[in-house]
Each structure stands twice: as C-alpha cells, then as structure tokens.
Scaffold this motif. Structure first.
Motif, PDB file in Angstrom:
ATOM      1  N   ALA A  38       0.836  -1.190   0.000  1.00 12.00           N
ATOM      2  CA  ALA A  38       0.000   0.000   0.000  1.00 12.00           C
ATOM      3  C   ALA A  38       0.877   1.250   0.000  1.00 12.00           C
ATOM      4  N   GLY A  39       0.418   2.272  -0.716  1.00  9.93           N
ATOM      5  CA  GLY A  39       1.158   3.533  -0.751  1.00  9.93           C
ATOM      6  C   GLY A  39       2.514   3.412  -1.416  1.00  9.93           C
ATOM      7  N   ALA A  40       2.615   2.599  -2.459  1.00  4.92           N
ATOM      8  CA  ALA A  40       3.906   2.387  -3.118  1.00  4.92           C
ATOM      9  C   ALA A  40       4.467   3.691  -3.679  1.00  4.92           C
ATOM     10  N   ALA A  41       3.595   4.545  -4.220  1.00  2.00           N
ATOM     11  CA  ALA A  41       4.065   5.827  -4.752  1.00  2.00           C
ATOM     12  C   ALA A  41       4.487   6.759  -3.628  1.00  2.00           C
ATOM     13  N   VAL A  42       3.703   6.804  -2.547  1.00  2.00           N
ATOM     14  CA  VAL A  42       4.051   7.654  -1.407  1.00  2.00           C
ATOM     15  C   VAL A  42       5.408   7.249  -0.849  1.00  2.00           C
ATOM     16  N   ALA A  43       5.691   5.952  -0.844  1.00  2.00           N
ATOM     17  CA  ALA A  43       6.956   5.459  -0.301  1.00  2.00           C
ATOM     18  C   ALA A  43       8.161   6.014  -1.053  1.00  2.00           C
ATOM     19  N   GLU A  44       7.943   6.464  -2.282  1.00  2.00           N
ATOM     20  CA  GLU A  44       9.055   7.008  -3.063  1.00  2.00           C
ATOM     21  C   GLU A  44       9.392   8.431  -2.661  1.00  2.00           C
ATOM     22  N   TRP A  45       8.525   9.081  -1.902  1.00  2.00           N
ATOM     23  CA  TRP A  45       8.895  10.399  -1.347  1.00  2.00           C
ATOM     24  C   TRP A  45       8.711  10.386   0.167  1.00  2.00           C
ATOM     25  N   ASN A  46       9.077   9.250   0.778  1.00  2.00           N
ATOM     26  CA  ASN A  46       8.801   9.077   2.203  1.00  2.00           C
ATOM     27  C   ASN A  46       9.593  10.012   3.106  1.00  2.00           C
ATOM     28  N   HIS A  47      10.618  10.675   2.569  1.00  2.00           N
ATOM     29  CA  HIS A  47      11.416  11.599   3.376  1.00  2.00           C
ATOM     30  C   HIS A  47      10.797  12.987   3.467  1.00  2.00           C
ATOM     31  N   VAL A  48       9.783  13.259   2.638  1.00  2.00           N
ATOM     32  CA  VAL A  48       9.165  14.586   2.600  1.00  2.00           C
ATOM     33  C   VAL A  48       8.092  14.679   3.683  1.00  2.00           C
ATOM     34  N   ARG A  49       8.111  15.808   4.411  1.00  2.00           N
ATOM     35  CA  ARG A  49       7.097  16.025   5.446  1.00  2.00           C
ATOM     36  C   ARG A  49       5.897  16.738   4.837  1.00  2.00           C
ATOM     37  N   LEU A  50       4.711  16.227   5.144  1.00  2.00           N
ATOM     38  CA  LEU A  50       3.487  16.827   4.626  1.00  2.00           C
ATOM     39  C   LEU A  50       3.198  18.137   5.354  1.00  2.00           C
ATOM     40  N   PHE A  51       2.475  19.044   4.681  1.00  2.00           N
ATOM     41  CA  PHE A  51       2.074  20.276   5.362  1.00  2.00           C
ATOM     42  C   PHE A  51       0.636  20.179   5.871  1.00  2.00           C
ATOM     43  N   SER A  52       0.043  18.997   5.765  1.00  2.00           N
ATOM     44  CA  SER A  52      -1.263  18.738   6.353  1.00  2.00           C
ATOM     45  C   SER A  52      -1.093  17.941   7.638  1.00  2.00           C
ATOM     46  N   ARG A  53      -1.986  18.175   8.605  1.00  2.00           N
ATOM     47  CA  ARG A  53      -1.959  17.434   9.854  1.00  2.00           C
ATOM     48  C   ARG A  53      -2.564  16.040   9.638  1.00  2.00           C
ATOM     49  N   TRP A  54      -2.341  15.154  10.595  1.00  2.00           N
ATOM     50  CA  TRP A  54      -2.895  13.812  10.511  1.00  2.00           C
ATOM     51  C   TRP A  54      -4.402  13.851  10.303  1.00  2.00           C
ATOM     52  N   ALA A  55      -5.078  14.766  11.003  1.00  2.00           N
ATOM     53  CA  ALA A  55      -6.537  14.834  10.905  1.00  2.00           C
ATOM     54  C   ALA A  55      -7.005  15.124   9.490  1.00  2.00           C
ATOM     55  N   GLU A  56      -6.133  15.717   8.674  1.00  2.00           N
ATOM     56  CA  GLU A  56      -6.507  16.133   7.328  1.00  2.00           C
ATOM     57  C   GLU A  56      -6.128  15.111   6.259  1.00  2.00           C
ATOM     58  N   VAL A  57      -5.462  14.026   6.655  1.00  2.00           N
ATOM     59  CA  VAL A  57      -5.036  13.032   5.659  1.00  2.00           C
ATOM     60  C   VAL A  57      -5.573  11.642   5.974  1.00  2.00           C
ATOM     61  N   ILE A  58      -6.594  11.567   6.830  1.00  2.00           N
ATOM     62  CA  ILE A  58      -7.254  10.301   7.140  1.00  2.00           C
ATOM     63  C   ILE A  58      -8.697  10.386   6.671  1.00  2.00           C
ATOM     64  N   ASP A  59      -9.099   9.476   5.815  1.00  2.00           N
ATOM     65  CA  ASP A  59     -10.467   9.438   5.319  1.00  2.00           C
ATOM     66  C   ASP A  59     -11.416   9.020   6.441  1.00  2.00           C
ATOM     67  N   PRO A  60     -12.573   9.678   6.589  1.00  2.00           N
ATOM     68  CA  PRO A  60     -13.497   9.338   7.679  1.00  2.00           C
ATOM     69  C   PRO A  60     -13.946   7.879   7.687  1.00  2.00           C
ATOM     70  N   ALA A  61     -14.307   7.337   6.532  1.00  2.00           N
ATOM     71  CA  ALA A  61     -14.736   5.935   6.489  1.00  2.00           C
ATOM     72  C   ALA A  61     -13.578   5.001   6.815  1.00  2.00           C
ATOM     73  N   ALA A  62     -12.379   5.362   6.354  1.00  2.00           N
ATOM     74  CA  ALA A  62     -11.201   4.553   6.666  1.00  2.00           C
ATOM     75  C   ALA A  62     -10.916   4.576   8.163  1.00  2.00           C
ATOM     76  N   ARG A  63     -11.098   5.733   8.786  1.00  2.00           N
ATOM     77  CA  ARG A  63     -10.880   5.828  10.233  1.00  2.00           C
ATOM     78  C   ARG A  63     -11.867   4.919  10.984  1.00  2.00           C
ATOM     79  N   ARG A  64     -13.119   4.919  10.547  1.00  2.00           N
ATOM     80  CA  ARG A  64     -14.113   4.076  11.204  1.00  2.00           C
ATOM     81  C   ARG A  64     -13.771   2.594  11.057  1.00  2.00           C
ATOM     82  N   LEU A  65     -13.283   2.219   9.876  1.00  2.00           N
ATOM     83  CA  LEU A  65     -12.883   0.830   9.656  1.00  2.00           C
ATOM     84  C   LEU A  65     -11.688   0.465  10.528  1.00  2.00           C
ATOM     85  N   LEU A  66     -10.698   1.357  10.590  1.00  2.00           N
ATOM     86  CA  LEU A  66      -9.502   1.087  11.385  1.00  2.00           C
ATOM     87  C   LEU A  66      -9.811   1.027  12.872  1.00  2.00           C
TER      88      LEU A  66
END
Length: 446
Positions: A38-66
């Motif tokens: 999962a996230g194979a493309a993201v793994a290619e820039w894994n050293h870059v820090r996002l400018f969004s907080r965790w709350a802004e990069v988690i899908d609501p339905a995915a959070r409920r499933l997790l």
C-alpha cells in the motif's frame, strides 16, 4: 451487475479510501495495486514532510474501519512524513480491507465486455471488463459493475522541456536529471549534491521542498550551489500565502524558501523555458532556453514541473476529458490554473467526475489531469460521493460537503508569464462566491 465488485485502481490514499467508502455502502471493493504494498508511490517520497496534519489526511470511512481493528490512531495535530503516512495509516488500512486489496497486480486495460470503443449497444447493460497482469506475468479479465481509477499521476512526471515535450538532449542526460525531491538523508544521494551545482526547475511545493533541503546542504557543504529555474516571469507569488495560509506548515514552507532566496543561497532565473540540455565538461550540462538564456556548469538537474495522467490503457473507455487539462469536462473549468489563480474550486463529486462511459470514474490526483494543485481531503470527498452514486444514494452523492483551508494567496498558479494585471481589480479573487473553497498541494499526496 449489482453482484459484481467495484474495481478500484491504485492502493494509495484515495484508492484505499474509496474501498473503505464502498464497504460502508455494502458494496464489494476490489483494489488492484501494481506495487508490492500500500502507498507504493508515497513510499518514493517518504522523506518529505506533509504540510497537512494527521486529521486532514485520514479518510473518515477509513478511520471508522480502522477503529474496529483496535488501530492506534496518531495525534490528529501532528505533522507526518510520507514514510509515516504509509507505515501508520495506509499499510494498516490495506490490512483491514484484507483480500479486497491485491498487490503486484497491474491494470493494463479497461473496456466494456464484448465491445470496443465504437460499439454503442450494451454500454449501459454490460459490465466493465478490467484486464489485469499478475506479478508472474499471467493475464486475465475481471468483470466489474463500476471502476474507480485512483491510480494517480506519480509515474508520469512532466518533462523539463518548456513545451511539454522533453527538451532536446533531456533523455540523453538522464544520468544527471531527477524528477523527485532528493532525499539528502541518504548518504549516497547527499554525495551527489554536496559541493555540486544543482538546477531546480519548477514553481510548486515540491520545488520549495527541494530548495529548502538544498539550501541547508549549501550551508554545510562548501561549493554547493543552487540555481532555481522558473518558467513564470515573477517569483513573488511562488512562495504562497505565508502567515495568511490556513495550513500553517504550508505557509511556513514558502517562507523558508523565500528566506533562502533573500539570504542569497540560490540564483533565481525567471522566464526560462528550457529548450535544450547540452553536454559540457566534467560530466556537467548546460541548460538553454527558447529565448537564448543559458545556465552553465550544472552537475545535477531536479525537475519538479508537475505531473500528467497516463491514459493509454483507457483507450477503449469513452472518456469525457477537457482538451487542455485532461481532467473530466465538468471539473476542468473549476480547477483550471489559467483562470483560477487563487486555486479556488467549487465542491465537486460524482457528477463532475463521471464520463460518457457509465460506471467509470476518475478520482484523486488523476481526476485533476494536468492541474497542479490537490489535497488528500479533496480526494476523500470525491470517493465518498462516488461510492454513494454507485450505491444509488443520489442525494448523498450530490451533497458534497467540502471545506478546505484558504491559501492566503491571490496570484498565479504557475502558468502566468507575468503577474495578473487584473488581480488588483478583482480578477478571480475580487468577488468570490460563498460556495468557493481553496485547495493546493502537489502530486495528489499532500
């Protein structure tokens, strides 16, 4: 066709969110990912820090499933790297989806069962046929009631050439050209840039990340030089909204890059459309523009000029794409950087993302075509609406509820040669409609 799965292409943030949304709707998702995880493309820039907080990069339905799995939710207010996004969210999410996610499986074509592009009959009654290739080379068709293409654009970066085609000599100079933000924490990568002259081409957030990283290296490694190449004629709007940005980390990134320029840590060349990459002495290259400008003695070139969608394997699907942006026709006017220099876009969902081919949708960064700006939360809202539409809940599909943080910028999005003369008289920012929202981020990943 209701008993057939909904095929999702890509196990990145948007693709996995689509699967979670579909599952909540009692639909059967089937995610094909050509990468090993999962996230194979993201793994290619894994050293870059996002400018969004965790709350802004988690899908609501995915959070409920997790949450049902006993997942350890991260701190909503923390800022993450690409590596953390994969490790702490995408990998657990794929695991929670179980056999619905199949890795090492590449989609090589999508069509209507028994019909090529020309045939009209049956396009609304026959299922979609998704042709896949497994890691062992075997190929097979999979029937689907609908397809959500969330494969992104990471694999097709724009070239250095200012005309949208590779510059003359660009391919021959592949050994010194990179299309990714360099990971300077990697010793081998760091050695390629330390004490060398690097040209950075691009004016988006990826370019700003590269500037900040290489400017720090310049302070530590004698002889390190940076030249920043911009196609636009003005550099001021490139840095973003600063303290006015409602995403503080996004504003801070621009301020750090601006400070590097103000401190004289890099040479800025504007109005430079690269026409050729010419070999020079000591394995260096020279960059020349279409108007005769020249940047000599370049050891490394970092090309961060955006991305474009790969559409070749959709040749048998009836797509409705804007001829300029290669985005869905209904969406394109809302995101066109030639018009929306504020980066504003109306809320949108299944209606804007559909095509003449029934049951086929583009989502995530790929839905934006060549438009340069995107936030993960935009994609999450897209797939929520699409899942509702496939399930027949048209009221929910139409009820797009998207509130995004303002950039604090009223200026070009990277396509203007000069600052917009009309901006002071209003332009796209002069009379915003109350339903407008603002988004900005590169590569479908921020």
């Amino acid at each position: 066709m209701n008993d057939l799965p909904v095929v999702v292409i890509g196990a990145g943030p948007i693709g996995l969110a689509a699967a979670a949304e579909l599952r909540e709707r009692q639909l059967t998702p089937l995610v094909f990912e050509r990468g090993p995880r999962a996230g194979a493309a993201v793994a290619e820039w894994n050293h870059v820090r996002l400018f969004s907080r965790w709350a802004e990069v988690i899908d609501p339905a995915a959070r409920r499933l997790l949450d049902q799995t006993g997942w350890n939710a991260p701190d909503d207010e923390a800022y993450l790297t690409g590596q953390e996004w994969v490790r702490d969210y995408l990998v657990p999410l794929a695991a929670a989806l179980g056999d619905a996610v199949q890795f090492g499986t590449e989609v090589i074509g999508v069509a209507r069962r028994g019909r090529d592009l020309v045939v009209d009959s049956g396009r609304d009654t026959e299922p979609l046929s998704v042709h896949i290739r497994r890691a062992d080379g075997t190929e097979e068709p999979v029937l689907a009631q609908a397809v959500i293409d969330a494969s992104g654009t990471w694999g097709t970066p724009n070239p250095l050439g200012g005309e949208g085609l590779p510059a003359l000599g660009e391919k021959a100079a592949a050994d010194v050209i990179s299309y990714r933000v360099p990971d300077l924490d990697d010793r081998e990568v760091r050695a390629q840039y330390a004490g060398k002259h690097t040209a950075i081409a691009g004016g988006g957030h990826s370019a700003l990340n590269a500037i900040v990283a290489l400017a720090a290296l310049e302070k530590e490694a004698p002889g390190t030089r940076i030249t920043w190449i911009l196609r636009r004629g003005d550099v001021a709007s490139t840095f973003g909204g600063g303290e006015s940005d409602q995403l503080p980390a996004r504003g801070a990134l621009g301020l750090k890059a601006k400070k590097a320029v103000d401190d004289g840590l890099l040479n800025v060349v504007t109005g430079f459309r690269t026409a050729a990459v010419e070999p020079a002495d000591q394995d260096r290259v020279a960059l020349t523009s279409d108007n005769g400008q020249r940047v000599d003695g370049v050891d490394r070139v970092v090309v961060l000029t955006g991305f474009r969608p790969e559409l070749s394997w959709l040749s048998e699907i009836r797509l409705g794409l804007d001829p300029v942006l290669q985005a869905p026709i209904e969406l394109a006017p809302l995101i066109d950087p030639n018009v929306h220099s504020c980066g504003t876009v109306y809320p949108h969902g299944a209606e804007e993302l559909s095509h003449p081919e029934p049951g086929f949708y583009l989502a995530g960064m790929k839905s934006y075509g060549r438009a340069p700006t995107f936030l993960a939360m935009t994609g999450y809202e897209q797939v929520r609406s699409i899942a509702a539409a496939i399930a027949g809940d048209h009221e929910a599909a139409a009820r797009v509820e998207l509130i995004l943080p303002e950039t604090g910028v009223c200026g070009g999005a990277g396509v203007f040669d000069e600052p917009d003369a009309d901006a002071s008289e209003g332009g796209c920012c002069g009379a915003p409609q109350p339903e407008l929202v603002t988004l900005t981020a590169p590569g479908g990943s921020r």
